[in-house]
Write a protein that holds these residues in place. Structure first.
Motif, PDB file in Angstrom:
ATOM      1  N   PRO A  69       0.821  -1.222   0.000  1.00 29.04           N
ATOM      2  CA  PRO A  69       0.000   0.000   0.000  1.00 29.04           C
ATOM      3  C   PRO A  69       0.849   1.263   0.000  1.00 29.04           C
ATOM      4  N   GLY A  70       1.997   1.207   0.673  1.00 27.07           N
ATOM      5  CA  GLY A  70       2.884   2.367   0.669  1.00 27.07           C
ATOM      6  C   GLY A  70       3.440   2.658  -0.709  1.00 27.07           C
ATOM      7  N   ALA A  71       3.784   1.598  -1.461  1.00 26.21           N
ATOM      8  CA  ALA A  71       4.270   1.804  -2.829  1.00 26.21           C
ATOM      9  C   ALA A  71       3.179   2.390  -3.706  1.00 26.21           C
ATOM     10  N   ALA A  72       1.944   1.916  -3.514  1.00 24.69           N
ATOM     11  CA  ALA A  72       0.829   2.495  -4.267  1.00 24.69           C
ATOM     12  C   ALA A  72       0.634   3.963  -3.912  1.00 24.69           C
ATOM     13  N   LEU A  73       0.847   4.301  -2.650  1.00 18.02           N
ATOM     14  CA  LEU A  73       0.761   5.693  -2.225  1.00 18.02           C
ATOM     15  C   LEU A  73       1.780   6.555  -2.967  1.00 18.02           C
ATOM     16  N   LEU A  74       2.986   6.027  -3.164  1.00 18.81           N
ATOM     17  CA  LEU A  74       4.019   6.787  -3.864  1.00 18.81           C
ATOM     18  C   LEU A  74       3.594   7.083  -5.293  1.00 18.81           C
ATOM     19  N   VAL A  75       2.911   6.127  -5.941  1.00 22.18           N
ATOM     20  CA  VAL A  75       2.439   6.349  -7.308  1.00 22.18           C
ATOM     21  C   VAL A  75       1.478   7.534  -7.349  1.00 22.18           C
ATOM     22  N   SER A  76       0.572   7.595  -6.370  1.00 18.24           N
ATOM     23  CA  SER A  76      -0.409   8.681  -6.351  1.00 18.24           C
ATOM     24  C   SER A  76       0.199   9.992  -5.888  1.00 18.24           C
ATOM     25  N   ALA A  77       1.231   9.932  -5.039  1.00 18.96           N
ATOM     26  CA  ALA A  77       1.843  11.158  -4.514  1.00 18.96           C
ATOM     27  C   ALA A  77       2.658  11.884  -5.580  1.00 18.96           C
ATOM     28  N   GLY A  78       3.431  11.128  -6.372  1.00 18.96           N
ATOM     29  CA  GLY A  78       4.271  11.754  -7.383  1.00 18.96           C
ATOM     30  C   GLY A  78       5.423  12.527  -6.756  1.00 18.96           C
ATOM     31  N   GLN A  79       6.086  13.325  -7.573  1.00 20.35           N
ATOM     32  CA  GLN A  79       7.241  14.076  -7.083  1.00 20.35           C
ATOM     33  C   GLN A  79       6.792  15.227  -6.195  1.00 20.35           C
ATOM     34  N   VAL A  80       7.576  15.465  -5.149  1.00 19.53           N
ATOM     35  CA  VAL A  80       7.295  16.546  -4.209  1.00 19.53           C
ATOM     36  C   VAL A  80       8.450  17.538  -4.248  1.00 19.53           C
ATOM     37  N   THR A  81       8.258  18.651  -3.546  1.00 19.95           N
ATOM     38  CA  THR A  81       9.317  19.658  -3.467  1.00 19.95           C
ATOM     39  C   THR A  81      10.588  19.025  -2.889  1.00 19.95           C
ATOM     40  N   GLY A  82      11.696  19.179  -3.601  1.00 18.98           N
ATOM     41  CA  GLY A  82      12.937  18.561  -3.167  1.00 18.98           C
ATOM     42  C   GLY A  82      13.278  17.315  -3.949  1.00 18.98           C
ATOM     43  N   GLY A  83      12.342  16.817  -4.771  1.00 16.32           N
ATOM     44  CA  GLY A  83      12.609  15.680  -5.639  1.00 16.32           C
ATOM     45  C   GLY A  83      12.853  14.383  -4.889  1.00 16.32           C
ATOM     46  N   TYR A  84      13.622  13.505  -5.536  1.00 18.42           N
ATOM     47  CA  TYR A  84      13.859  12.183  -4.970  1.00 18.42           C
ATOM     48  C   TYR A  84      14.569  12.225  -3.617  1.00 18.42           C
ATOM     49  N   PRO A  85      15.555  13.090  -3.390  1.00 23.56           N
ATOM     50  CA  PRO A  85      16.159  13.148  -2.050  1.00 23.56           C
ATOM     51  C   PRO A  85      15.142  13.470  -0.958  1.00 23.56           C
ATOM     52  N   ALA A  86      14.152  14.311  -1.258  1.00 25.53           N
ATOM     53  CA  ALA A  86      13.114  14.602  -0.270  1.00 25.53           C
ATOM     54  C   ALA A  86      12.263  13.372   0.007  1.00 25.53           C
ATOM     55  N   ALA A  87      11.988  12.575  -1.038  1.00 20.00           N
ATOM     56  CA  ALA A  87      11.248  11.323  -0.828  1.00 20.00           C
ATOM     57  C   ALA A  87      12.054  10.368   0.038  1.00 20.00           C
ATOM     58  N   ILE A  88      13.359  10.305  -0.190  1.00 23.20           N
ATOM     59  CA  ILE A  88      14.228   9.466   0.637  1.00 23.20           C
ATOM     60  C   ILE A  88      14.157   9.902   2.101  1.00 23.20           C
ATOM     61  N   GLY A  89      14.186  11.219   2.329  1.00 23.22           N
ATOM     62  CA  GLY A  89      14.057  11.721   3.695  1.00 23.22           C
ATOM     63  C   GLY A  89      12.731  11.334   4.321  1.00 23.22           C
ATOM     64  N   ALA A  90      11.659  11.347   3.517  1.00 17.58           N
ATOM     65  CA  ALA A  90      10.355  10.940   4.020  1.00 17.58           C
ATOM     66  C   ALA A  90      10.345   9.454   4.381  1.00 17.58           C
ATOM     67  N   PHE A  91      11.020   8.613   3.583  1.00 19.20           N
ATOM     68  CA  PHE A  91      11.116   7.190   3.914  1.00 19.20           C
ATOM     69  C   PHE A  91      11.785   7.007   5.280  1.00 19.20           C
ATOM     70  N   ALA A  92      12.869   7.754   5.498  1.00 16.22           N
ATOM     71  CA  ALA A  92      13.591   7.633   6.767  1.00 16.22           C
ATOM     72  C   ALA A  92      12.730   8.085   7.945  1.00 16.22           C
ATOM     73  N   VAL A  93      11.986   9.167   7.763  1.00 19.08           N
ATOM     74  CA  VAL A  93      11.099   9.647   8.833  1.00 19.08           C
ATOM     75  C   VAL A  93      10.015   8.613   9.127  1.00 19.08           C
ATOM     76  N   CYS A  94       9.495   7.981   8.099  1.00 16.09           N
ATOM     77  CA  CYS A  94       8.500   6.926   8.301  1.00 16.09           C
ATOM     78  C   CYS A  94       9.079   5.787   9.132  1.00 16.09           C
ATOM     79  N   GLY A  95      10.339   5.423   8.857  1.00 16.95           N
ATOM     80  CA  GLY A  95      10.986   4.385   9.655  1.00 16.95           C
ATOM     81  C   GLY A  95      11.125   4.787  11.109  1.00 16.95           C
ATOM     82  N   VAL A  96      11.492   6.043  11.346  1.00 21.32           N
ATOM     83  CA  VAL A  96      11.620   6.534  12.725  1.00 21.32           C
ATOM     84  C   VAL A  96      10.270   6.514  13.432  1.00 21.32           C
ATOM     85  N   LEU A  97       9.208   6.910  12.736  1.00 16.79           N
ATOM     86  CA  LEU A  97       7.872   6.881  13.329  1.00 16.79           C
ATOM     87  C   LEU A  97       7.462   5.455  13.688  1.00 16.79           C
TER      88      LEU A  97
END
Length: 404
Positions: A69-97
């Motif tokens: 479901p998280g991968a499907a969420l990424l498809v719908s979210a698309g690119q965000v401000t900051g590009g792929y490095p920002a998505a990587i940061g979001a992955f890390a924050v999700c792990g911390v949560l």
């Protein structure tokens, strides 16, 4: 050999049924083909490490998977401000949560307090754009999509667990017959490190919804499956372990690993071994199988690159249809929260980004506000009057249980 074979079959089914969703999600948030392959490899490695640690530590068949479901969420979210490095940061924050959810009881309780229909409607809204892809593929590439859908339909009738894998084989065969050029790919592991960046749109649009859908769509039902087979789920240990592994895998493109929900029954049930105390071996084999399959991440990515994008998304959509059906059933079973669930579903399915934040977050907000507006209020009885009235009080239906 029985639990080993059960674990290997679980690994193949889990990988083949949704690796295309993972690659599509990573590419949607800005990964190139090499970075997407690295993310798939990181997830397979994370599954292997988590499964080994948890199964040996607790002697239970604690099956691990990536967050589909998280991968499907990424498809719908698309690119965000900051590009792929920002998505990587979001992955890390999700792990911390996820780690915090295991260490801080009130955080896990807060996630569990989100009404089931709202969480299910958000997940259903995320899945709808992908699940309609087979229709778009039939319109755009009917000669390729037709055999894929037919293969899936036949196997759903006679060998359900192999339906998506069979559809994938049909897609590869169709591409080969059509003369598609497959790029050369190496089986050598090729991890790509990306320095994480932190942006507010990525935190709100990816990290928070990714955490919520992973908890509600994977960890909660995964724990429920283990409980069904009589195991006392080590939820705290599972959350801390998968959260730490997810955080470590994030710079290499891994979005989230978690308790398996759909394939958990393949390693926790009697088909894995008649003796429940021996079924943990199946999850060791699951981890080894996923690690082996992860070595072919570059080949899997090359296959996706050689395919028409709509065909890849169509196979992913077929894989997610059961999850969509369950989410819709959970979201709209009751009556009291049906309108709020509908608002959540519509806003999320719109795939509209506002202020750089994806629709999953706005769907959750809109659904919560709708729930407050539509919640029934019962006035307390006045003094000297019995609580019962001449008309029967409306009966509130119980909230349906969440499922994968």
């Amino acid at each position: 050999m029985q639990p080993v074979l059960a674990g290997l079959v679980s690994a193949v089914v889990g990988y083949a049924s949704s690796f295309s969703v993972v690659l599509a999600g990573l590419q949607a948030v800005g990964a190139d083909s090499r970075q997407a392959a690295s993310g798939l490899l990181a997830l397979c490695t994370g599954i292997a490490v988590s499964a080994a640690v948890l199964s040996v530590r607790y002697r239970m068949p604690v099956a691990i998977a990536w967050s589909t479901p998280g991968a499907a969420l990424l498809v719908s979210a698309g690119q965000v401000t900051g590009g792929y490095p920002a998505a990587i940061g979001a992955f890390a924050v999700c792990g911390v949560l996820t780690v915090l959810a295991g260490l801080v009881p009130w955080l896990a309780r807060g996630v569990a307090a989100i009404p089931g229909p709202i969480a299910a409607a958000m997940l259903a809204g995320v899945l709808v754009p992908l699940c309609t892809a087979p229709l778009r593929a039939m319109a755009d590439v009917p000669l390729l999509a037709g055999p894929v859908i037919l293969t899936w339909a036949v196997l759903m009738r006679y060998a359900r667990q192999w339906a998506v894998a069979g559809a994938l084989v049909a897609a590869v065969a169709g591409l080969a017959i059509s003369g598609a050029a497959f790029p050369a790919a190496s089986l050598r592991p090729d991890p790509v490190f990306t320095m994480p960046a932190v942006t507010l749109p990525a935190l709100v649009g990816i990290a928070l919804p990714l955490f919520l859908v992973t908890m509600a769509g994977q960890n909660v039902p995964g724990a429920a499956v283990l409980s069904t087979y009589g195991y006392s789920v080590p939820l705290r240990g599972a959350l801390v372990t998968t959260g730490l592994v997810s955080t470590a895998a994030a710079p290499f493109g891994g979005h989230a690993v978690n308790l398996a929900a759909i394939t958990a029954a393949m390693t926790a049930g009697p088909d894995a071994h008649p003796d429940p105390a021996r079924r943990w071996v199946a999850t060791l084999a699951l981890g080894a199988g996923q690690l082996t399959l992860g070595l072919g991440a570059a080949f899997a990515t090359a296959l996706v690159v050689a395919s028409p994008p709509v065909l890849v998304t169509a196979v992913a959509g077929l894989a997610l249809l059961p999850a969509l059906a369950t989410s819709l059933a959970t979201a709209f079973t009751g009556t009291e929260r049906r309108e709020a669930a509908a608002v959540t579903f519509v806003v999320t399915a719109s795939a509209t980004s506002i202020a750089g934040v994806g629709s999953a977050f706005w769907g959750l907000i809109a659904g919560s506000l709708a729930l407050l507006l539509t919640r029934r209020r019962t006035a307390p009885p006045s003094a000297g009057q019995p609580p019962a009235s001449a008309e029967p009080m409306p009966h509130a239906e119980s909230e349906p249980a969440r499922s994968a």
